[in-house]
Motif scaffolding. Structure first.
Motif, short mmCIF file in Angstrom:
data_model
loop_
_atom_site.label_atom_id
_atom_site.label_comp_id
_atom_site.label_asym_id
_atom_site.label_seq_id
_atom_site.Cartn_x
_atom_site.Cartn_y
_atom_site.Cartn_z
N TYR A 192 2.72 24.03 -15.72
CA TYR A 192 3.83 23.28 -16.29
C TYR A 192 4.61 22.53 -15.23
CZ TYR A 192 7.71 22.18 -19.35
OH TYR A 192 8.64 21.52 -20.08
N ALA A 193 4.82 23.14 -14.07
CA ALA A 193 5.57 22.48 -13.00
C ALA A 193 4.82 21.25 -12.50
CB ALA A 193 5.84 23.45 -11.86
N GLY A 194 3.52 21.37 -12.30
CA GLY A 194 2.72 20.22 -11.84
C GLY A 194 2.72 19.10 -12.86
N TYR A 195 2.59 19.46 -14.13
CA TYR A 195 2.62 18.47 -15.20
C TYR A 195 3.99 17.79 -15.27
CZ TYR A 195 2.60 16.51 -19.89
OH TYR A 195 2.71 15.66 -20.95
N GLY A 196 5.05 18.59 -15.13
CA GLY A 196 6.40 18.04 -15.16
C GLY A 196 6.64 17.08 -14.00
N LEU A 197 6.11 17.43 -12.83
CA LEU A 197 6.26 16.56 -11.68
C LEU A 197 5.52 15.24 -11.91
CD1 LEU A 197 7.14 15.90 -8.82
CD2 LEU A 197 5.13 17.15 -8.00
N ALA A 198 4.32 15.32 -12.44
CA ALA A 198 3.55 14.10 -12.73
C ALA A 198 4.31 13.21 -13.72
CB ALA A 198 2.17 14.45 -13.27
N GLN A 199 4.89 13.81 -14.74
CA GLN A 199 5.68 13.03 -15.71
C GLN A 199 6.87 12.37 -15.05
OE1 GLN A 199 6.66 15.75 -18.96
NE2 GLN A 199 5.72 14.25 -20.31
N VAL A 232 0.86 -1.19 0.00
CA VAL A 232 0.00 0.00 0.00
C VAL A 232 0.89 1.24 0.00
CG1 VAL A 232 -1.69 1.31 1.31
CG2 VAL A 232 -1.88 -1.16 1.16
N ARG A 233 0.60 2.16 -0.87
CA ARG A 233 1.39 3.40 -0.97
C ARG A 233 0.57 4.58 -0.50
NH1 ARG A 233 4.84 3.25 -6.35
NH2 ARG A 233 5.16 1.04 -6.49
N GLN A 234 1.27 5.56 -0.04
CA GLN A 234 0.61 6.81 0.32
C GLN A 234 0.24 7.52 -0.98
OE1 GLN A 234 -0.18 7.93 3.41
NE2 GLN A 234 0.47 5.89 4.05
N PRO A 235 -0.87 8.22 -1.01
CA PRO A 235 -1.24 8.93 -2.24
C PRO A 235 -0.31 10.12 -2.48
CG PRO A 235 -2.77 9.45 -0.48
CD PRO A 235 -1.86 8.37 0.04
N ILE A 236 -0.18 10.46 -3.73
CA ILE A 236 0.60 11.64 -4.12
C ILE A 236 -0.39 12.67 -4.62
CG2 ILE A 236 2.31 12.58 -5.71
CD1 ILE A 236 3.57 9.77 -5.74
N VAL A 237 -0.36 13.85 -4.05
CA VAL A 237 -1.25 14.92 -4.45
C VAL A 237 -0.41 16.05 -5.02
CG1 VAL A 237 -2.99 16.59 -3.69
CG2 VAL A 237 -2.91 14.32 -2.65
N ILE A 238 -0.69 16.42 -6.25
CA ILE A 238 0.01 17.54 -6.89
C ILE A 238 -0.96 18.71 -6.90
CG2 ILE A 238 1.10 18.41 -8.98
CD1 ILE A 238 1.76 15.46 -9.64
N ILE A 239 -0.58 19.78 -6.25
CA ILE A 239 -1.43 20.96 -6.21
C ILE A 239 -0.96 21.90 -7.32
CG2 ILE A 239 -2.19 22.93 -4.85
CD1 ILE A 239 -1.77 21.13 -2.39
#
Length: 93
Positions: A77-84, A66-73
């Motif tokens: 572009y920075a949020g999209y880059g982090l998700a990638q 089980v993993r902790q969820p990752i929430v990108i606020i």
């Protein structure tokens, strides 16, 4: 709606003089990004692995996978880059 733009309006139909109500950046400063799965899969892997969440204490009954969820606020572009970057490091994220 406060700017007279109906939800669901296509980006092409937003007036050229529109400005973001939050940051006051004009439409010309935004860039469309292709967020299809093919783009994420084609990216190179990260050189640094993702941090591993701390192990649960013995009294906790938590499955090992089980993993902790990752929430990108944010959705810029920075949020999209982090998700990638997260997906490149671990396709299951």
């Amino acid at each position: 709606p406060d700017d007279g733009i109906v939800a669901g309006t296509r980006w092409e139909d937003v007036p050229e003089d529109w400005q973001c109500p939050e940051c006051k950046v004009g439409k010309e400063d935004f860039e469309m990004l292709d967020i299809s799965p093919v783009v994420a899969a084609a990216a190179a892997p990260l050189s640094t692995p993702l941090p591993v969440p701390p192990q649960p204490q013995p009294q906790q009954a938590v499955a090992a996978d089980v993993r902790q969820p990752i929430v990108i606020i944010g959705s810029g572009y920075a949020g999209y880059g982090l998700a990638q970057a997260l997906r490149r490091a671990d396709a299951e994220v």
